[in-house]
Design a protein around this motif. Structure first.
Motif, PDB file in Angstrom:
ATOM      1  N   TYR A 165      -6.424   2.671   1.603  1.00 18.09           N
ATOM      2  CA  TYR A 165      -6.000   1.472   0.716  1.00 18.09           C
ATOM      3  C   TYR A 165      -6.730   0.443   1.146  1.00 18.09           C
ATOM      4  O   TYR A 165      -6.930   0.092   2.220  1.00 18.09           O
ATOM      5  N   GLN A 166      -7.348  -0.322   0.191  1.00 22.38           N
ATOM      6  CA  GLN A 166      -7.915  -1.649   0.451  1.00 22.38           C
ATOM      7  C   GLN A 166      -7.304  -2.750  -0.487  1.00 22.38           C
ATOM      8  O   GLN A 166      -7.199  -2.419  -1.793  1.00 22.38           O
ATOM      9  N   GLY A 167      -6.907  -3.983  -0.022  1.00 23.67           N
ATOM     10  CA  GLY A 167      -6.425  -4.838  -0.900  1.00 23.67           C
ATOM     11  C   GLY A 167      -7.423  -6.081  -1.237  1.00 23.67           C
ATOM     12  O   GLY A 167      -8.446  -5.817  -0.371  1.00 23.67           O
ATOM     13  N   SER A 168      -7.353  -6.473  -2.113  1.00 26.56           N
ATOM     14  CA  SER A 168      -8.660  -7.144  -2.991  1.00 26.56           C
ATOM     15  C   SER A 168      -8.824  -8.603  -1.910  1.00 26.56           C
ATOM     16  O   SER A 168      -9.872  -9.027  -1.924  1.00 26.56           O
ATOM     17  N   ASN A 180       0.816  -1.089   0.072  1.00 28.06           N
ATOM     18  CA  ASN A 180      -0.004  -0.052  -0.068  1.00 28.06           C
ATOM     19  C   ASN A 180       0.922   1.364  -0.117  1.00 28.06           C
ATOM     20  O   ASN A 180       0.353   2.367   0.356  1.00 28.06           O
ATOM     21  N   ARG A 229      -3.889  -0.540  -8.297  1.00 28.14           N
ATOM     22  CA  ARG A 229      -2.311  -0.871  -8.415  1.00 28.14           C
ATOM     23  C   ARG A 229      -2.329  -2.213  -9.406  1.00 28.14           C
ATOM     24  O   ARG A 229      -3.084  -3.209  -8.892  1.00 28.14           O
ATOM     25  N   ASP A 270      -8.361  -8.551   1.450  1.00 25.94           N
ATOM     26  CA  ASP A 270      -8.957  -7.941   2.889  1.00 25.94           C
ATOM     27  C   ASP A 270     -10.318  -8.253   3.220  1.00 25.94           C
ATOM     28  O   ASP A 270     -11.093  -8.072   2.331  1.00 25.94           O
ATOM     29  N   SER A 322      -5.229 -10.703  -7.715  1.00 24.38           N
ATOM     30  CA  SER A 322      -4.884  -9.723  -6.551  1.00 24.38           C
ATOM     31  C   SER A 322      -4.686  -8.318  -7.104  1.00 24.38           C
ATOM     32  O   SER A 322      -3.732  -7.996  -8.197  1.00 24.38           O
ATOM     33  N   TYR A 323      -5.264  -7.560  -6.411  1.00 23.77           N
ATOM     34  CA  TYR A 323      -4.796  -6.098  -6.944  1.00 23.77           C
ATOM     35  C   TYR A 323      -5.124  -5.054  -5.465  1.00 23.77           C
ATOM     36  O   TYR A 323      -5.454  -5.736  -4.488  1.00 23.77           O
ATOM     37  N   GLY A 324      -4.841  -3.869  -5.633  1.00 25.89           N
ATOM     38  CA  GLY A 324      -5.166  -2.968  -4.474  1.00 25.89           C
ATOM     39  C   GLY A 324      -5.894  -1.777  -5.096  1.00 25.89           C
ATOM     40  O   GLY A 324      -5.655  -1.401  -6.069  1.00 25.89           O
TER      41      GLY A 324
END
Lengths: 115, 117
Positions: free
Chosen positions: B50-53, A102, B95, B55, B31-33
């Motif tokens: 931010y958020q991860g895929s 991040n 991302r 999460d 997988s992405y952010g």
């Protein structure tokens, strides 16, 4: 947090001259840096990816001979706008990824005005 | 190819009220952010959230929260208790892998938020 600096913050030049913009990672190493261009009231558009120790990767439509990128060290990348013209006037921003997924650190930007 | 869509060119919100800024995305990467940035008139890009895929929970950072709906491919930003200083451009970004172990960001067109006193 990590800091990325850019110099100069603002530059005005005459048409036909070249302008160099520096991007530095101040407290971390960056093997990759990204250069973006932002026209007024528009989004950031990726121009190129600067890679330490190898050639930069340019996005489609970006002239590599006009926008020269040199990643001289693990903390410095430079963008040189050669033979600048008024249409090159824009806001140029660099960024460098940190170690975390991040983490993407942006410089404060350089406002280029070509007369 | 990755694509980020922000359909609201401009939004107005009353001070102290909450506001939602929309963002939808398209990607084939498993997988992405997703990021949200604030850009005031000075031009600096300020990271918000931010958020991860993968999460499981929606990200929150103070007054900012991300309403992540993976099946709908949306990642809306919610700002609670708006302040005058929140007036700025807001960009949603994704991302994506750019090779050699590095990632790049693809940005949406942005939403200009104006907070009304």
């Amino acid at each position: 947090g990590a800091v990325v600096s850019q110099h100069p913050s603002r530059v005005i030049c005459k048409s036909g001259t070249s302008v160099k913009i520096e991007c530095r990672s101040l407290d971390f190493q960056a093997t990759t840096m990204f250069w973006y261009r932002q026209f007024p009231k528009q989004s950031l558009m990726l121009m190129a990816t600067s890679n330490e120790g190898s050639k930069a990767t340019y996005e489609q439509g970006v002239e590599k001979d006009k926008f020269l990128i040199n990643h001289a060290s693990l903390t410095l990348s430079t963008l040189t706008v050669t033979s600048a013209h008024p249409e090159d006037s824009s806001f140029y921003i660099c960024s460098a990824p940190g170690g975390g997924v991040n983490e993407q650190f942006f410089g404060p930007g350089t406002r280029l005005t070509v007369l | 190819a990755q694509k980020i869509t922000q359909t609201q060119p401009g939004m107005f919100v009353q001070e102290k009220e909450a506001v939602t800024l929309d963002c939808t995305y398209d990607t084939s990467d498993p997988s992405y952010g997703l990021f949200w940035y604030k850009q005031p008139s000075s031009g600096e890009m300020i990271f918000l959230i931010y958020q991860g895929s993968y999460d499981q929970q929606n990200a929150t950072e103070g007054r900012y929260s991300l309403n992540f709906q993976k099946a709908r491919k949306s990642a809306n930003l919610v700002i609670s208790a708006s302040q005058l200083g929140d007036s700025a451009m807001y960009f949603c970004a994704m991302r994506s892998y750019s090779g050699a172990g590095s990632y790049q960001l693809t940005f949406g067109k942005g939403t200009k938020l104006s907070v009304i006193p």
